[in-house]
Motif scaffolding. Structure first.
Motif, mmCIF file in Angstrom:
data_model
loop_
_atom_site.group_PDB
_atom_site.id
_atom_site.type_symbol
_atom_site.label_atom_id
_atom_site.label_comp_id
_atom_site.label_asym_id
_atom_site.label_seq_id
_atom_site.Cartn_x
_atom_site.Cartn_y
_atom_site.Cartn_z
ATOM 1 N N PRO A 274 0.788 -1.238 0.000
ATOM 2 C CA PRO A 274 0.000 0.000 0.000
ATOM 3 C C PRO A 274 0.819 1.287 0.000
ATOM 4 O O PRO A 274 0.303 2.341 -0.361
ATOM 5 N N ILE A 275 2.063 1.254 0.422
ATOM 6 C CA ILE A 275 2.975 2.421 0.462
ATOM 7 C C ILE A 275 2.306 3.583 1.193
ATOM 8 O O ILE A 275 2.029 3.467 2.382
ATOM 9 N N THR A 276 1.984 4.685 0.511
ATOM 10 C CA THR A 276 1.396 5.826 1.211
ATOM 11 C C THR A 276 -0.078 5.617 1.531
ATOM 12 O O THR A 276 -0.670 6.444 2.252
ATOM 13 N N ARG A 277 -0.689 4.554 1.033
ATOM 14 C CA ARG A 277 -2.061 4.226 1.421
ATOM 15 C C ARG A 277 -2.086 3.351 2.678
ATOM 16 O O ARG A 277 -3.157 2.903 3.106
ATOM 17 N N THR A 278 -0.920 3.110 3.292
ATOM 18 C CA THR A 278 -0.866 2.338 4.527
ATOM 19 C C THR A 278 -1.729 2.980 5.603
ATOM 20 O O THR A 278 -2.409 2.287 6.369
ATOM 21 N N ILE A 279 -1.744 4.298 5.655
ATOM 22 C CA ILE A 279 -2.546 5.000 6.648
ATOM 23 C C ILE A 279 -4.034 4.753 6.423
ATOM 24 O O ILE A 279 -4.810 4.607 7.385
ATOM 25 N N ASP A 280 -4.458 4.686 5.168
ATOM 26 C CA ASP A 280 -5.863 4.411 4.861
ATOM 27 C C ASP A 280 -6.210 2.956 5.156
ATOM 28 O O ASP A 280 -7.310 2.660 5.630
ATOM 29 N N SER A 281 -5.273 2.059 4.867
ATOM 30 C CA SER A 281 -5.475 0.651 5.188
ATOM 31 C C SER A 281 -5.641 0.470 6.691
ATOM 32 O O SER A 281 -6.521 -0.259 7.154
ATOM 33 N N ALA A 282 -4.800 1.145 7.462
ATOM 34 C CA ALA A 282 -4.877 1.050 8.921
ATOM 35 C C ALA A 282 -6.215 1.570 9.440
ATOM 36 O O ALA A 282 -6.834 0.961 10.320
ATOM 37 N N GLY A 283 -6.671 2.689 8.898
ATOM 38 C CA GLY A 283 -7.955 3.237 9.316
ATOM 39 C C GLY A 283 -9.107 2.321 8.961
ATOM 40 O O GLY A 283 -10.030 2.108 9.763
ATOM 41 N N TYR A 284 -9.062 1.772 7.754
ATOM 42 C CA TYR A 284 -10.111 0.869 7.277
ATOM 43 C C TYR A 284 -10.195 -0.370 8.165
ATOM 44 O O TYR A 284 -11.280 -0.775 8.596
ATOM 45 N N MET A 285 -9.043 -0.973 8.451
ATOM 46 C CA MET A 285 -9.039 -2.173 9.291
ATOM 47 C C MET A 285 -9.478 -1.850 10.717
ATOM 48 O O MET A 285 -10.252 -2.600 11.322
ATOM 49 N N ALA A 286 -8.960 -0.761 11.271
ATOM 50 C CA ALA A 286 -9.269 -0.418 12.658
ATOM 51 C C ALA A 286 -10.765 -0.239 12.873
ATOM 52 O O ALA A 286 -11.321 -0.675 13.897
ATOM 53 N N GLU A 287 -11.446 0.391 11.925
ATOM 54 C CA GLU A 287 -12.883 0.610 12.053
ATOM 55 C C GLU A 287 -13.653 -0.701 12.112
ATOM 56 O O GLU A 287 -14.715 -0.774 12.742
ATOM 57 N N ARG A 288 -13.121 -1.745 11.473
ATOM 58 C CA ARG A 288 -13.814 -3.028 11.414
ATOM 59 C C ARG A 288 -13.335 -4.000 12.495
ATOM 60 O O ARG A 288 -14.108 -4.841 12.953
ATOM 61 N N ILE A 289 -12.084 -3.875 12.895
ATOM 62 C CA ILE A 289 -11.581 -4.709 13.985
ATOM 63 C C ILE A 289 -12.188 -4.269 15.313
ATOM 64 O O ILE A 289 -12.509 -5.088 16.172
ATOM 65 N N TYR A 290 -12.372 -2.941 15.454
ATOM 66 C CA TYR A 290 -12.923 -2.368 16.680
ATOM 67 C C TYR A 290 -14.175 -1.568 16.329
ATOM 68 O O TYR A 290 -14.162 -0.335 16.335
ATOM 69 N N PRO A 291 -15.271 -2.245 15.995
ATOM 70 C CA PRO A 291 -16.470 -1.540 15.506
ATOM 71 C C PRO A 291 -16.997 -0.515 16.504
ATOM 72 O O PRO A 291 -17.077 -0.763 17.699
#
Length: 304
Positions: A274-291
């Motif tokens: 993801p390179i610079t989209r790593t921050i978006d990947s982290a946000g996307y996962m966090a919202e679903r891991i911790y609803p």
């Protein structure tokens, strides 16, 4: 002096040290994440040619980068051959490992011998390989290296700092909570798991999730044994069919992620280099891991 990797036929041959005596002016960039990284650094003017393709129309090039992206000179993917690229006279090729194969770019050595630099994404090994650890730190190192090459160190530092601060924020807010077990699956010719040694797994680990150290290919029995709390399925613009292929398996109906409706799609660009989209990947996962605990913007704008 920049240390990258030598690649031939989709195989990492080790370290590749290159000296950049001038800022590249005729860059060939291949890949959505690779293009996004250069645009986030603010070096769109250095891109002479780009290959335009997206893995998911719901997660295109960010709006903040669209004005520059639309002005790029695009060439079709099928034209990426050694003969055609030689005629373009690039001074730098930015791409993932998979483009270095017999029918495409051959090897990084081939280009370096001809005075053409190569910057291969550090976390784009084949999904079927799990023996080479892919990490968030490598992804950030790649951003730092690109910043040094283009004399955009300040912007590179901003990208890295903002990205790592998101991980710190999530970790701090979830301290003391039970770690949910996460599996990230890619439905290729067989079911592939992006375990803790793949970049998607490492992103989830940085968010505090429990990510199994899996083999690359996993069976239904393996998934049943792990019984994950949350499953992400990599999608390529075909979200509905891929999710259904997992959700409809009779053997999975008793598993935690099915019973609790915690099966989610994830676009390829968030799970693979993801390179610079790593921050978006982290946000996307966090919202679903911790609803219910986080709400991040879909696209993070690094521009001033």
């Amino acid at each position: 002096m920049i240390k990258n990797i030598r690649v031939e036929n989709y195989f990492d041959l080790g370290s590749n040290t290159q000296i950049f005596s001038a800022v590249p002016q005729r860059v060939l960039v291949i890949g959505a994440s690779q293009t996004e990284a250069l645009l986030d650094l603010g070096v769109g003017d250095s891109i002479a040619y780009a290959v335009k393709y997206e893995d998911n129309e719901d997660f295109p090039i960010k709006k903040s980068n669209q004005p520059v992206f639309e002005k790029l000179h695009f060439i079709p993917r099928q034209e990426i051959t050694m003969e055609n690229i030689l005629r373009l006279h690039p001074d730098l090729i930015v791409s993932e490992e998979s483009w270095y194969s017999k029918n495409k770019l051959g090897s990084t050595d081939y280009w370096n011998r001809r005075g053409i630099h190569t910057m291969v994404s550090l976390n784009t090994t084949s999904p079927s390989k799990a023996n080479k650890p892919e990490t968030v730190e490598k992804e950030m190192q790649y951003v730092h290296d690109l910043g040094q090459i283009f004399h955009k160190e300040e912007q590179a530092n901003k990208i890295v700092n903002d990205t790592m601060n998101r991980f710190y924020f999530v970790s701090d807010k979830t301290k003391g909570q039970k770690k949910p077990k996460i599996m990230i699956l890619d439905l290729l010719s067989t079911t592939i798991s992006y375990g803790k040694n793949k970049i998607a797994g490492d992103i989830a680990s940085h968010l505090g999730a429990d990510v199994p150290d899996t083999t690359a290919a996993v069976s239904d029995e393996y998934i049943m044994k792990e019984n994950p709390d949350v499953v992400f399925v990599v999608t390529y613009g075909d979200e509905k069919s891929r999710l259904q292929s997992i959700a409809n398996k009779k053997a999975f109906q008793h598993l935690s992620f099915i019973r609790n409706h915690r099966l989610y799609p994830i676009p390829l660009k968030y799970a693979y280099g993801p390179i610079t989209r790593t921050i978006d990947s982290a946000g996307y996962m966090a919202e679903r891991i911790y609803p219910g605990q986080f709400h991040f913007s879909k696209e993070y704008d690094f521009q001033p």
